[in-house]
Design a protein around this motif. Structure first.
Motif, PDB file in Angstrom:
ATOM      1  N   CYS A  26       0.855  -1.183   0.000  1.00 46.11           N
ATOM      2  CA  CYS A  26       0.000   0.000   0.000  1.00 46.11           C
ATOM      3  C   CYS A  26       0.899   1.243   0.000  1.00 46.11           C
ATOM      4  N   TYR A  27       0.623   2.157  -0.901  1.00 42.33           N
ATOM      5  CA  TYR A  27       1.402   3.394  -1.004  1.00 42.33           C
ATOM      6  C   TYR A  27       0.496   4.586  -0.777  1.00 42.33           C
ATOM      7  N   GLN A  28       0.860   5.425   0.175  1.00 42.80           N
ATOM      8  CA  GLN A  28       0.142   6.670   0.434  1.00 42.80           C
ATOM      9  C   GLN A  28       0.674   7.723  -0.535  1.00 42.80           C
ATOM     10  N   VAL A  29      -0.216   8.419  -1.219  1.00 45.55           N
ATOM     11  CA  VAL A  29       0.201   9.452  -2.171  1.00 45.55           C
ATOM     12  C   VAL A  29       0.501  10.735  -1.403  1.00 45.55           C
ATOM     13  N   ARG A  30       1.712  11.224  -1.553  1.00 46.94           N
ATOM     14  CA  ARG A  30       2.096  12.479  -0.905  1.00 46.94           C
ATOM     15  C   ARG A  30       1.686  13.666  -1.767  1.00 46.94           C
ATOM     16  N   ARG A  31       1.932  13.557  -3.094  1.00 45.28           N
ATOM     17  CA  ARG A  31       1.493  14.604  -4.015  1.00 45.28           C
ATOM     18  C   ARG A  31       1.501  14.099  -5.448  1.00 45.28           C
ATOM     19  N   VAL A  32       0.708  14.741  -6.276  1.00 45.00           N
ATOM     20  CA  VAL A  32       0.656  14.444  -7.700  1.00 45.00           C
ATOM     21  C   VAL A  32       1.684  15.342  -8.380  1.00 45.00           C
ATOM     22  N   LEU A  33       2.648  14.739  -9.063  1.00 42.46           N
ATOM     23  CA  LEU A  33       3.697  15.495  -9.747  1.00 42.46           C
ATOM     24  C   LEU A  33       3.279  15.877 -11.157  1.00 42.46           C
ATOM     25  N   GLU A  34       2.632  14.949 -11.857  1.00 46.33           N
ATOM     26  CA  GLU A  34       2.161  15.189 -13.228  1.00 46.33           C
ATOM     27  C   GLU A  34       0.859  14.446 -13.440  1.00 46.33           C
ATOM     28  N   GLU A  35       0.059  14.979 -14.342  1.00 44.55           N
ATOM     29  CA  GLU A  35      -1.214  14.345 -14.699  1.00 44.55           C
ATOM     30  C   GLU A  35      -1.555  14.745 -16.125  1.00 44.55           C
ATOM     31  N   TRP A  36      -1.900  13.767 -16.953  1.00 46.54           N
ATOM     32  CA  TRP A  36      -2.347  14.093 -18.301  1.00 46.54           C
ATOM     33  C   TRP A  36      -3.190  12.965 -18.875  1.00 46.54           C
ATOM     34  N   GLN A  37      -3.932  13.296 -19.936  1.00 52.70           N
ATOM     35  CA  GLN A  37      -4.797  12.323 -20.588  1.00 52.70           C
ATOM     36  C   GLN A  37      -5.014  12.720 -22.032  1.00 52.70           C
ATOM     37  N   ALA A  38      -4.742  11.802 -22.945  1.00 55.32           N
ATOM     38  CA  ALA A  38      -5.076  12.005 -24.350  1.00 55.32           C
ATOM     39  C   ALA A  38      -6.563  11.693 -24.510  1.00 55.32           C
ATOM     40  N   PRO A  39      -7.248  12.338 -25.443  1.00 58.63           N
ATOM     41  CA  PRO A  39      -8.690  12.094 -25.626  1.00 58.63           C
ATOM     42  C   PRO A  39      -9.002  10.605 -25.803  1.00 58.63           C
ATOM     43  N   GLY A  40      -9.940  10.114 -24.983  1.00 55.36           N
ATOM     44  CA  GLY A  40     -10.374   8.730 -25.062  1.00 55.36           C
ATOM     45  C   GLY A  40      -9.426   7.706 -24.468  1.00 55.36           C
ATOM     46  N   GLN A  41      -8.311   8.151 -23.910  1.00 57.42           N
ATOM     47  CA  GLN A  41      -7.304   7.244 -23.351  1.00 57.42           C
ATOM     48  C   GLN A  41      -7.335   7.276 -21.822  1.00 57.42           C
ATOM     49  N   ALA A  42      -6.576   6.384 -21.215  1.00 57.84           N
ATOM     50  CA  ALA A  42      -6.465   6.347 -19.758  1.00 57.84           C
ATOM     51  C   ALA A  42      -5.765   7.616 -19.268  1.00 57.84           C
ATOM     52  N   ARG A  43      -6.115   8.038 -18.058  1.00 56.99           N
ATOM     53  CA  ARG A  43      -5.449   9.189 -17.428  1.00 56.99           C
ATOM     54  C   ARG A  43      -4.170   8.680 -16.771  1.00 56.99           C
ATOM     55  N   PHE A  44      -3.075   9.408 -16.947  1.00 60.33           N
ATOM     56  CA  PHE A  44      -1.757   9.045 -16.454  1.00 60.33           C
ATOM     57  C   PHE A  44      -1.385   9.948 -15.287  1.00 60.33           C
ATOM     58  N   TYR A  45      -0.859   9.363 -14.215  1.00 61.49           N
ATOM     59  CA  TYR A  45      -0.402  10.127 -13.057  1.00 61.49           C
ATOM     60  C   TYR A  45       1.030   9.742 -12.721  1.00 61.49           C
ATOM     61  N   ARG A  46       1.855  10.727 -12.434  1.00 59.38           N
ATOM     62  CA  ARG A  46       3.165  10.496 -11.834  1.00 59.38           C
ATOM     63  C   ARG A  46       3.051  11.049 -10.413  1.00 59.38           C
ATOM     64  N   LEU A  47       3.313  10.190  -9.441  1.00 56.24           N
ATOM     65  CA  LEU A  47       3.037  10.502  -8.046  1.00 56.24           C
ATOM     66  C   LEU A  47       4.280  10.400  -7.180  1.00 56.24           C
ATOM     67  N   GLN A  48       4.334  11.224  -6.135  1.00 55.84           N
ATOM     68  CA  GLN A  48       5.304  11.005  -5.081  1.00 55.84           C
ATOM     69  C   GLN A  48       4.551  10.217  -4.012  1.00 55.84           C
ATOM     70  N   VAL A  49       5.060   9.033  -3.665  1.00 50.14           N
ATOM     71  CA  VAL A  49       4.379   8.158  -2.724  1.00 50.14           C
ATOM     72  C   VAL A  49       5.275   7.847  -1.530  1.00 50.14           C
TER      73      VAL A  49
END
Length: 78
Positions: A26-49
């Motif tokens: 289990c990883y607790q998310v400290r903060r979201v570093l990046e977030e993006w999504q191409a139309p119709g695609q999965a949303r991508f997150y880069r996280l500090q955990v």
């Protein structure tokens, strides 16, 4: 490390992950570093955990709306 395994995610009211859990723990998310999504695609997150070994960076993908149960932990760097 490339992982590509399914995980579950607890999210905030805005839909961002606050905790991810899977076979590797289990990883607790400290903060979201990046977030993006191409139309119709999965949303991508880069996280500090927070891991048992300290801080790390994780990449996760969330399914396109309205699905909410197909999160994938792609990578983790310590």
């Amino acid at each position: 490390m490339l992982i590509d395994e399914p995980v579950s995610a607890e999210t905030t009211s805005t839909g961002r992950p606050s905790q991810i859990s899977g076979a590797r723990g289990c990883y607790q998310v400290r903060r979201v570093l990046e977030e993006w999504q191409a139309p119709g695609q999965a949303r991508f997150y880069r996280l500090q955990v927070i891991t048992p070994d300290g801080l790390a960076i994780a990449e996760v993908t969330a399914p396109p709306a309205p699905a909410t149960d197909s999160w994938t932990l792609r990578r983790v760097w310590s």
